[in-house]
Design a protein around this motif. Sequence first.
Motif, mmCIF file in Angstrom:
data_model
loop_
_atom_site.group_PDB
_atom_site.id
_atom_site.type_symbol
_atom_site.label_atom_id
_atom_site.label_comp_id
_atom_site.label_asym_id
_atom_site.label_seq_id
_atom_site.Cartn_x
_atom_site.Cartn_y
_atom_site.Cartn_z
ATOM 1 N N UNK A 199 0.825 -1.199 0.000
ATOM 2 C CA UNK A 199 0.000 0.000 0.000
ATOM 3 C C UNK A 199 0.863 1.256 0.000
ATOM 4 N N UNK A 200 0.401 2.248 -0.705
ATOM 5 C CA UNK A 200 1.047 3.546 -0.915
ATOM 6 C C UNK A 200 2.189 3.493 -1.935
ATOM 7 N N UNK A 201 2.625 2.281 -2.327
ATOM 8 C CA UNK A 201 3.622 2.135 -3.395
ATOM 9 C C UNK A 201 3.027 1.401 -4.593
ATOM 10 N N UNK A 202 1.791 0.959 -4.425
ATOM 11 C CA UNK A 202 1.140 0.130 -5.427
ATOM 12 C C UNK A 202 0.250 0.996 -6.324
ATOM 13 N N UNK A 203 0.424 0.821 -7.644
ATOM 14 C CA UNK A 203 -0.400 1.560 -8.602
ATOM 15 C C UNK A 203 -1.863 1.176 -8.429
ATOM 16 N N UNK A 204 -2.796 2.087 -8.693
ATOM 17 C CA UNK A 204 -4.225 1.756 -8.480
ATOM 18 C C UNK A 204 -4.678 0.574 -9.314
ATOM 19 N N UNK A 205 -4.202 0.445 -10.547
ATOM 20 C CA UNK A 205 -4.640 -0.685 -11.362
ATOM 21 C C UNK A 205 -3.999 -2.000 -10.924
ATOM 22 N N UNK A 206 -2.966 -1.919 -10.058
ATOM 23 C CA UNK A 206 -2.373 -3.139 -9.499
ATOM 24 C C UNK A 206 -3.161 -3.636 -8.304
ATOM 25 N N UNK A 207 -3.881 -2.746 -7.649
ATOM 26 C CA UNK A 207 -4.601 -3.079 -6.415
ATOM 27 C C UNK A 207 -5.923 -3.761 -6.712
ATOM 28 N N UNK A 208 -5.877 -4.791 -7.525
ATOM 29 C CA UNK A 208 -7.039 -5.628 -7.816
ATOM 30 C C UNK A 208 -6.578 -7.074 -7.794
ATOM 31 N N UNK A 209 -7.511 -7.984 -7.686
ATOM 32 C CA UNK A 209 -7.143 -9.400 -7.575
ATOM 33 C C UNK A 209 -6.963 -10.072 -8.929
ATOM 34 N N UNK A 210 -7.226 -9.345 -10.013
ATOM 35 C CA UNK A 210 -7.072 -9.951 -11.334
ATOM 36 C C UNK A 210 -6.244 -9.048 -12.263
ATOM 37 N N UNK A 211 -5.362 -8.229 -11.674
ATOM 38 C CA UNK A 211 -4.562 -7.310 -12.479
ATOM 39 C C UNK A 211 -3.508 -8.038 -13.318
ATOM 40 N N UNK A 212 -3.292 -7.548 -14.526
ATOM 41 C CA UNK A 212 -2.264 -8.116 -15.417
ATOM 42 C C UNK A 212 -0.976 -7.327 -15.220
ATOM 43 N N UNK A 213 0.137 -7.978 -14.857
ATOM 44 C CA UNK A 213 1.395 -7.267 -14.585
ATOM 45 C C UNK A 213 1.790 -6.340 -15.730
ATOM 46 N N UNK A 214 2.314 -5.169 -15.360
ATOM 47 C CA UNK A 214 2.643 -4.130 -16.336
ATOM 48 C C UNK A 214 3.877 -3.390 -15.830
ATOM 49 N N UNK A 215 4.760 -2.996 -16.744
ATOM 50 C CA UNK A 215 5.968 -2.254 -16.363
ATOM 51 C C UNK A 215 5.606 -0.946 -15.672
ATOM 52 N N UNK A 216 4.417 -0.392 -15.957
ATOM 53 C CA UNK A 216 4.017 0.869 -15.340
ATOM 54 C C UNK A 216 3.724 0.714 -13.853
ATOM 55 N N UNK A 217 3.518 -0.514 -13.369
ATOM 56 C CA UNK A 217 3.404 -0.714 -11.925
ATOM 57 C C UNK A 217 4.705 -0.303 -11.239
ATOM 58 N N UNK A 218 5.832 -0.765 -11.807
ATOM 59 C CA UNK A 218 7.135 -0.420 -11.224
ATOM 60 C C UNK A 218 7.428 1.066 -11.351
ATOM 61 N N UNK A 219 6.938 1.708 -12.414
ATOM 62 C CA UNK A 219 7.133 3.149 -12.580
ATOM 63 C C UNK A 219 6.399 3.901 -11.471
ATOM 64 N N UNK A 220 5.163 3.491 -11.180
ATOM 65 C CA UNK A 220 4.405 4.134 -10.103
ATOM 66 C C UNK A 220 5.142 3.957 -8.771
ATOM 67 N N UNK A 221 5.590 2.725 -8.496
ATOM 68 C CA UNK A 221 6.296 2.463 -7.236
ATOM 69 C C UNK A 221 7.564 3.305 -7.135
ATOM 70 N N UNK A 222 8.253 3.516 -8.241
ATOM 71 C CA UNK A 222 9.445 4.356 -8.236
ATOM 72 C C UNK A 222 9.085 5.791 -7.876
ATOM 73 N N UNK A 223 7.969 6.306 -8.445
ATOM 74 C CA UNK A 223 7.529 7.648 -8.099
ATOM 75 C C UNK A 223 7.180 7.762 -6.624
ATOM 76 N N UNK A 224 6.489 6.744 -6.076
ATOM 77 C CA UNK A 224 6.137 6.751 -4.657
ATOM 78 C C UNK A 224 7.391 6.703 -3.790
ATOM 79 N N UNK A 225 8.375 5.892 -4.216
ATOM 80 C CA UNK A 225 9.633 5.803 -3.474
ATOM 81 C C UNK A 225 10.354 7.151 -3.463
#
Length: 673
Positions: A199-225
Amino acid sequence: MPAAHDPAAITADGETLRQDVSAIERSQSLSRLSGTAPGVAPGYDIVRCLGEGSFGSVWLATETRTGRQVAIKFYTHQHGLDWSLLSREVEKLAVLYTSRNIVGLLDVGWDRDPPYFVMEYLEQGPLSRRLAAGALPAAEAVRIARDMLSALVHAHNSGILHCDLKPANILIDSGGATRLGDFGQSRLSTEQTPALGTLYYMAPEQAVLDGVPDARWDVYALGALLYHMLTGVPPYRTPENEQRLQAANSLEERLATYRRILSESPQPGAHRRRPGVDSRLADLVDSCLQRDPLKRLSNAQVALDLLEERDNVLAKRPLIALGIIGPLLFLATLVAVAARAIPKAEKAAESSLLDRALATDLLTVDILAKSVQQEFDIRQKELEDITDRLIKSVDGKSHLRDDLKDFLGGWTRTVSERLKSQQRTEDDSIFVVDASGLQVYRTPHDETVGQNFAYRDYFHGLGRELPPGQASEVRPRKTSGISLAYRSQSSKEYKVSVAVPIWNTQRTEVLGVIARSIPLSDLLTQWESSIAKTASNSRDRFLALVDMRESPAYLLDHPWMTEQESRDLEDEKLKERLVLSQEQREAVEKLIPSSRYDDPIARTDERYAGPWLAAFAPVGKTGWYAIVQERRSSAVGPVQNLRQVFVQYGAGALVAMTAVFALLGTLLWRASR
């Protein structure tokens, strides 16, 4: 993947969970025991516990053989453990071991109870420990972000998405360098399996139980970091939001609450008020934290490029001040700097050109020497192949065949046509002398047929020329070889002969010698044209041959020897001018390229005065040495041209630069206002 209704599957305090609640309780109870490690890792001595979590615990250990400190990660509960977690993390770390920004995998204990893997130990621990004391300076935050982006670029290029970037998964070594670790939640870029982050590092579209992994998840986490490092808290984390998340009764509800928090809250802006945060850095954070993945930066490489672009822009800021003050300082010191820098630059350029020219000459002379030796070997082999066909046996006795002229005439024409078609140097003559030294055949035919040449080295192979009247007892050579160079009485050129003995059928007696003569100047012609092409004048770069078998050594071939002046000299007078001094001989024998070689002909003809660049190579076992000479002034000609450019355009450039700097200073001064 966490259970669909597990309320503890993901927490708000930054820990990603992978076990159910009972498993967590068992793990925590075990960790409270007497400090004993949950298992044994052969080859390692456990020292102390470094940390613990839902997966088990991490322990500091010492490698028995080397004394190196390592970290061992034990997966404590096999029965409650998703085994894919261990294999996934080990698999990804093994693929990414070459990156200096990713924790290195050292060993794996698949079949142990509990299973474990060994990784490098980073002394300063996780970044989360540093952030517990507050925000980091902007420069340090940017450095860590750059390291993490480099790690993500390496991972993404390897087809791996981390899916759980956060301070707890970033480790710091003793020198302050950071590494990305914990690939337990990672996915291949081709996978469709969801992965929940923190939480707080996870992209909104990642915070679902059926999300398809995407490189933009890591980009969001980098911005949060990066936001966390700059401000001291992750984005959207407030006491009110914490309470909302804790009030959720299930994982689905918690994830839905988290998504609502992100969608309803204003865009975080605290990072823009931090010291050292410029607009480009703030914009980068905002671009990474875009809630709409289509508006977010597409991958880590784009973010890294923007960070590098920011660095370049910041590096140019001092130029504004320099644009105003610099012209005055520059114009005041230009002459002094030029007076010191230009000679140094010329010297460095000259040294570089000389090194390159000598390297080229050395390669050329080596090829030349091998080519000359190969040429002689081929011609010698051709003669050896026909010697048995030059004799005739009658009543057990062998003698030279009677139709020698007809047989060799046809063979000679065939050889000549082949040499022409291959653009190789043709033989000057092919001749046969009998066992007494009497020349019995020659093509082309001339008055030397019938004369005795037993005194010639090509006949006896003694390594010297004998007085013509003192060779009656000399026997013909018994081995093939190349004769001493001798001067043709008709052309006044130096020649050598490739000579091969003609044996009787029983190989007990030499019946004569067959030889083919070649003017040395003609032999080198097939290579000299390509050598001369690289020079503006044929006398600026050329080939030469030296015979080192005699003392003193002397030149066998040199461009000067083809000129009329050399042809008019008697043998002894000519040889005096071709002799190498002892210093020149030593230079050749050392085979070390020289940048100040003195041409022996310079004593006779000042056109060959040095210094020269020269490279040397032995021609097989002939006792000859090949030389490639290049006039030093020609090799460094570009430097001399550069010096002229400096002189011719220096004054004009000074005036032009003065005007340009004055205009630039004016514009910058106005812009600064």
